[in-house]
Scaffold this motif. Structure first.
Motif, mmCIF file in Angstrom:
data_model
loop_
_atom_site.group_PDB
_atom_site.id
_atom_site.type_symbol
_atom_site.label_atom_id
_atom_site.label_comp_id
_atom_site.label_asym_id
_atom_site.label_seq_id
_atom_site.Cartn_x
_atom_site.Cartn_y
_atom_site.Cartn_z
ATOM 1 N N ASP A 24 1.072 -1.007 -0.192
ATOM 2 C CA ASP A 24 0.087 0.057 0.025
ATOM 3 C C ASP A 24 1.022 1.098 0.065
ATOM 4 O OD1 ASP A 24 -1.807 2.089 0.684
ATOM 5 O OD2 ASP A 24 -2.786 1.035 1.833
ATOM 6 N N TYR A 30 -2.595 8.602 4.495
ATOM 7 C CA TYR A 30 -3.604 7.833 4.188
ATOM 8 C C TYR A 30 -4.093 7.988 2.768
ATOM 9 C CZ TYR A 30 -6.150 12.181 5.639
ATOM 10 O OH TYR A 30 -6.655 13.431 6.048
ATOM 11 N N SER A 31 -4.738 7.145 2.266
ATOM 12 C CA SER A 31 -5.461 7.446 0.846
ATOM 13 C C SER A 31 -6.393 8.528 0.894
ATOM 14 C CB SER A 31 -6.052 6.042 0.138
ATOM 15 O OG SER A 31 -4.901 5.131 -0.129
ATOM 16 N N HIS A 62 -9.649 7.471 -4.152
ATOM 17 C CA HIS A 62 -10.012 6.431 -2.997
ATOM 18 C C HIS A 62 -11.020 6.959 -2.224
ATOM 19 C CE1 HIS A 62 -6.367 4.037 -3.637
ATOM 20 N NE2 HIS A 62 -5.661 5.153 -3.750
ATOM 21 N N TYR A 80 -14.332 6.556 1.044
ATOM 22 C CA TYR A 80 -14.517 6.208 2.452
ATOM 23 C C TYR A 80 -15.076 4.647 2.207
ATOM 24 C CZ TYR A 80 -16.973 5.837 6.886
ATOM 25 O OH TYR A 80 -17.250 5.107 8.124
ATOM 26 N N THR A 136 -11.918 3.550 3.083
ATOM 27 C CA THR A 136 -10.426 3.154 3.077
ATOM 28 C C THR A 136 -9.525 3.886 3.952
ATOM 29 O OG1 THR A 136 -10.720 2.967 0.486
ATOM 30 C CG2 THR A 136 -8.462 3.178 1.175
ATOM 31 N N GLN A 186 -6.980 1.873 6.944
ATOM 32 C CA GLN A 186 -5.499 2.403 7.055
ATOM 33 C C GLN A 186 -4.987 2.848 8.424
ATOM 34 O OE1 GLN A 186 -5.663 4.963 3.580
ATOM 35 N NE2 GLN A 186 -4.217 3.643 2.340
#
Length: 311
Positions: free
Chosen positions: A49, A104-105, A110, A112, A114, A118
């Motif tokens: 990731d 975070y993404s 990306h 929600y 995601t 993370q």
């Protein structure tokens, strides 16, 4: 017509504006760099990731575990990175803390939830690597600004409200007794109360939330309901420091209602708000302006809040 079918064009404009402003703030903060702080950078907290990285700051020469502030950056859920405001994290570290800044993404690439998965994995990584990162697992603080405050409030709610954790399908990495407090600056805690803003600000909020939730009618979406921690916090929520500027519309619509609700539950809440006529007017993310007296006051109040809860 494209703008009506996709949030991406508008979201990218908002991202550019936020990115430009974040770079200016980060640059202005550098003159306040304290020195005497070491860092471990670009640690991947999740395999495979590329967005899941973190930086760690701590006093130079640290050999022991320290109370730890886990900071989640803002940026309307569609911009920002862990290096924004780095000097601010160094300053916190210089006061005797380990500070972990998380990536975070973000949307629209990306959506929600995601980021929630993370960030929970980041907490697990921090615990698993506590000795190497100089983290005291029994003295963790969750912190964030703007969208990062929303995310931090959501993780704190997951940790302290089992029914809510089941609702969002997240098994928290942290136990309630490990979280000593939460620092929430200029955050969003009730998505429905975000809509209807005037002009370009209202347009930007609309595009950001559409991009992050993936739902054009985001107010009624499952994502928005879960993000609105105002409606899910309980009396078990950690002690909280909550602040916002008098010229930030989020203060009256978001920060004060959360502070009031938590106080009503009997949660220990330390607030820093300002009179409506306070000069100079303090806008969104005022706390990062350490050239101004009010930003310095906010920083010291934050340190006081943290220090009072480490013994």
């Amino acid at each position: 017509m494209t703008l009506l079918r996709s949030p991406k064009p508008g979201a990218l404009i908002v991202r550019w504006v936020f990115g430009r402003d974040a770079a200016k703030v980060t640059d202005k903060l550098r003159k306040h760099a304290p020195g005497g702080v070491d860092a471990i950078r670009d640690q991947y907290y999740r395999t495979d990731d590329s967005d899941a990285r973190l930086d760690v700051y701590f006093p130079a020469g640290t050999q022991t575990a320290l109370p730890t502030v886990v900071w989640t950056h803002g940026g309307a859920w569609i911009s920002g990175n862990k290096s924004n405001n780095a000097t601010y994290y160094e300053l916190l570290a210089s006061r005797g803390f380990t500070v972990v800044s998380l990536d975070y993404s973000i949307g629209p690439e990306h959506r929600y939830p995601t980021a929630i998965g993370q960030l929970n994995d980041a907490h697990a990584y921090i615990l698993a690597n506590a000795e190497r990162l100089h983290v005291d697992p029994s003295k963790i603080f969750l912190a964030g600004d703007s969208a990062g405050a929303q995310l931090s409030s959501q993780l704190a709610t997951i940790i302290t409200n089992p029914e809510y954790a089941d609702l969002v399908c997240v098994k928290p990495a942290l136990r309630p007794d490990q979280v000593r407090g939460v620092v929430l600056n200029c955050g969003i805690y009730d998505v429905a109360n975000m809509v209807g803003g005037p002009g370009i600000i209202g347009w930007g909020v609309d595009r950001s939330l559409w991009a992050y939730t993936g739902d054009r009618l985001f107010v009624d979406s499952t994502a928005a309901q879960q993000m609105s921690t105002l409606h899910h916090v309980t009396a078990d929520f950690p002690p909280a420091y909550i602040s916002g500027g008098n010229a930030d519309p989020l203060t009256d619509r978001q920060s004060k209602p959360l502070a009031d609700k938590l106080t009503g539950f009997g949660v220990k809440v330390d607030t820093l708000f300002f009179p409506e006529d306070h000069e100079p007017p303090l806008g969104h993310e005022y706390q990062f302006n350490l050239d101004g007296a009010d930003g310095v006051v906010a920083f010291e109040r934050t340190v006081d809040f943290l220090s009072a809860r480490v013994d």
